[in-house]
Design a protein around this motif. Structure first.
Motif, PDB file in Angstrom:
ATOM      1  N   MET A 154       1.183  -0.968   0.183  1.00 47.00           N
ATOM      2  CA  MET A 154       0.010  -0.411  -0.136  1.00 47.00           C
ATOM      3  C   MET A 154       0.682   1.029  -0.042  1.00 47.00           C
ATOM      4  SD  MET A 154      -2.700  -1.019   2.458  1.00 47.00           S
ATOM      5  CE  MET A 154      -4.096  -0.037   1.935  1.00 47.00           C
ATOM      6  N   GLN A 155       0.672   2.430  -0.184  1.00 46.46           N
ATOM      7  CA  GLN A 155       0.849   3.802  -0.123  1.00 46.46           C
ATOM      8  C   GLN A 155       1.145   4.556   1.240  1.00 46.46           C
ATOM      9  OE1 GLN A 155      -0.700   6.329  -3.197  1.00 46.46           O
ATOM     10  NE2 GLN A 155       1.335   7.523  -3.660  1.00 46.46           N
ATOM     11  N   LEU A 156       1.829   4.620   1.807  1.00 44.05           N
ATOM     12  CA  LEU A 156       2.070   5.360   3.477  1.00 44.05           C
ATOM     13  C   LEU A 156       1.872   6.735   2.571  1.00 44.05           C
ATOM     14  CD1 LEU A 156       2.871   5.312   5.985  1.00 44.05           C
ATOM     15  CD2 LEU A 156       5.417   5.856   5.356  1.00 44.05           C
ATOM     16  N   SER A 157       0.377   7.301   3.340  1.00 49.13           N
ATOM     17  CA  SER A 157      -0.205   8.343   2.303  1.00 49.13           C
ATOM     18  C   SER A 157       0.446  10.143   3.607  1.00 49.13           C
ATOM     19  CB  SER A 157      -1.862   8.182   2.018  1.00 49.13           C
ATOM     20  OG  SER A 157      -1.484   7.255   0.775  1.00 49.13           O
ATOM     21  N   GLY A 194      -5.143   8.438 -18.831  1.00 53.22           N
ATOM     22  CA  GLY A 194      -6.003   8.583 -18.237  1.00 53.22           C
ATOM     23  C   GLY A 194      -5.858   8.064 -17.197  1.00 53.22           C
ATOM     24  N   THR A 195      -4.700   7.571 -16.342  1.00 56.34           N
ATOM     25  CA  THR A 195      -5.283   7.091 -15.244  1.00 56.34           C
ATOM     26  C   THR A 195      -4.821   8.625 -14.424  1.00 56.34           C
ATOM     27  OG1 THR A 195      -4.144   4.657 -15.876  1.00 56.34           O
ATOM     28  CG2 THR A 195      -3.830   5.173 -13.866  1.00 56.34           C
ATOM     29  N   LEU A 196      -5.602   7.660 -12.844  1.00 57.67           N
ATOM     30  CA  LEU A 196      -5.244   9.012 -11.866  1.00 57.67           C
ATOM     31  C   LEU A 196      -3.969   8.478 -10.857  1.00 57.67           C
ATOM     32  CD1 LEU A 196      -6.093  11.613 -10.712  1.00 57.67           C
ATOM     33  CD2 LEU A 196      -8.214   9.805 -10.372  1.00 57.67           C
ATOM     34  N   TYR A 197      -3.404   9.435 -10.672  1.00 57.39           N
ATOM     35  CA  TYR A 197      -2.307   8.864  -9.908  1.00 57.39           C
ATOM     36  C   TYR A 197      -2.185   9.463  -8.621  1.00 57.39           C
ATOM     37  CZ  TYR A 197      -0.310   6.294 -13.612  1.00 57.39           C
ATOM     38  OH  TYR A 197       0.260   5.236 -14.766  1.00 57.39           O
ATOM     39  N   ARG A 198      -1.943   9.208  -7.295  1.00 65.02           N
ATOM     40  CA  ARG A 198      -1.802   9.767  -6.142  1.00 65.02           C
ATOM     41  C   ARG A 198      -0.107   9.995  -5.615  1.00 65.02           C
ATOM     42  NH1 ARG A 198      -3.269   6.302  -2.628  1.00 65.02           N
ATOM     43  NH2 ARG A 198      -5.173   5.946  -3.160  1.00 65.02           N
ATOM     44  N   TRP A 213      -2.672   0.971  -3.731  1.00 69.63           N
ATOM     45  CA  TRP A 213      -2.207   2.538  -4.507  1.00 69.63           C
ATOM     46  C   TRP A 213      -2.745   2.804  -5.749  1.00 69.63           C
ATOM     47  CZ3 TRP A 213       2.650   4.564  -4.230  1.00 69.63           C
ATOM     48  CH2 TRP A 213       3.254   3.337  -3.518  1.00 69.63           C
ATOM     49  N   ASP A 214      -4.162   1.868  -5.722  1.00 66.54           N
ATOM     50  CA  ASP A 214      -5.343   2.787  -7.126  1.00 66.54           C
ATOM     51  C   ASP A 214      -5.833   3.474  -6.581  1.00 66.54           C
ATOM     52  OD1 ASP A 214      -4.292   0.782  -9.095  1.00 66.54           O
ATOM     53  OD2 ASP A 214      -5.829  -0.507  -8.300  1.00 66.54           O
ATOM     54  N   VAL A 215      -6.259   4.608  -7.202  1.00 63.78           N
ATOM     55  CA  VAL A 215      -7.155   6.612  -7.135  1.00 63.78           C
ATOM     56  C   VAL A 215      -8.542   5.821  -7.445  1.00 63.78           C
ATOM     57  CG1 VAL A 215      -6.923   8.756  -6.761  1.00 63.78           C
ATOM     58  CG2 VAL A 215      -3.974   7.293  -6.551  1.00 63.78           C
ATOM     59  N   SER A 216      -9.302   5.753  -6.648  1.00 67.71           N
ATOM     60  CA  SER A 216     -10.895   6.056  -7.248  1.00 67.71           C
ATOM     61  C   SER A 216     -11.036   8.130  -7.477  1.00 67.71           C
ATOM     62  CB  SER A 216     -11.932   5.427  -6.158  1.00 67.71           C
ATOM     63  OG  SER A 216     -11.706   5.973  -5.149  1.00 67.71           O
ATOM     64  N   VAL A 276      -0.687  15.273  -4.172  1.00 70.74           N
ATOM     65  CA  VAL A 276      -1.022  15.479  -5.411  1.00 70.74           C
ATOM     66  C   VAL A 276      -1.686  14.320  -6.317  1.00 70.74           C
ATOM     67  CG1 VAL A 276      -0.285  16.388  -7.183  1.00 70.74           C
ATOM     68  CG2 VAL A 276       0.893  17.066  -5.014  1.00 70.74           C
ATOM     69  N   TYR A 277      -2.384  14.875  -7.253  1.00 71.29           N
ATOM     70  CA  TYR A 277      -3.550  13.751  -7.982  1.00 71.29           C
ATOM     71  C   TYR A 277      -2.635  14.013  -9.635  1.00 71.29           C
ATOM     72  CZ  TYR A 277      -5.791  11.359  -3.862  1.00 71.29           C
ATOM     73  OH  TYR A 277      -6.306  11.643  -2.546  1.00 71.29           O
TER      74      TYR A 277
END
Length: 179
Positions: free
Chosen positions: A17-20, A126-130, A36-39, A75-76
């Protein structure tokens, strides 16, 4: 501290997972891990700005220092195209002239998207990344500063520009208080 399985859950989370967010209000350590996947419902509204033809800065979440000396910024990025060269994202804390840096820069966090977990050379349009940025402010004097975000080509330092020609865009102003 002596328990052999003490870090099993944290180690699994770090691998998967992403340490946020890390904070310690009242001295109690807290870590937030996200998938990791951003909705799409994790972001608000439409794009804030476009950076070249590579990315859109879609949204940001700013977590001021609380129990630590770090501003955490999510940042997205929405990938628009892949790039030939790798681009780094950055969040800079700027303000009045800083003699130590010879300019307005007071603190920063620059890295490849998702700390190198993805590259603009292969990300999927097209993919969203955090992307999580941690801007240290322990040595920054009290005052009002601006948080800016952008991207630059890793080897040349050339920055992507916004449609109005700026090489970064303002996230928000932030006031730091005396410790």
């Amino acid at each position: 501290p002596g328990w052999s399985n003490r870090n099993v859950i944290r180690d699994w989370a770090l691998r998967n997972m992403q340490l946020s967010l890390e904070t310690s209000p009242g001295g109690v350590p807290i870590q937030l891990f996200l998938p990791w996947d951003v909705s799409d419902d994790e972001v608000n509204g439409s794009a804030r700005t476009q950076l070249g033809d590579i990315a859109e800065g879609v949204d940001v979440h700013v977590f001021p220092p609380e129990g630590n000396d770090t501003i955490t910024v999510w940042v997205y990025w929405r990938a628009l195209e892949t790039s030939e060269a790798a681009y780094k994202g950055f969040v800079h804390l700027t303000g009045a002239f800083n003699e130590a840096t010879g300019g307005p820069l007071w603190s920063q966090d620059d890295h490849l998207p998702q700390d190198g977990g993805i590259s603009t050379t292969i990300w999927e349009p097209g993919t969203l990344y955090r992307d999580i940025y941690r801007v240290p402010v322990g040595d920054v004097p009290a005052g009002t500063y601006q948080l800016i975000v952008g991207m630059y080509e890793e080897t040349t330092g050339d920055r992507l520009t916004t449609p109005d020609g700026a090489d970064a865009y303002l996230i928000q102003s932030i006031s730091l208080e005396q410790k």
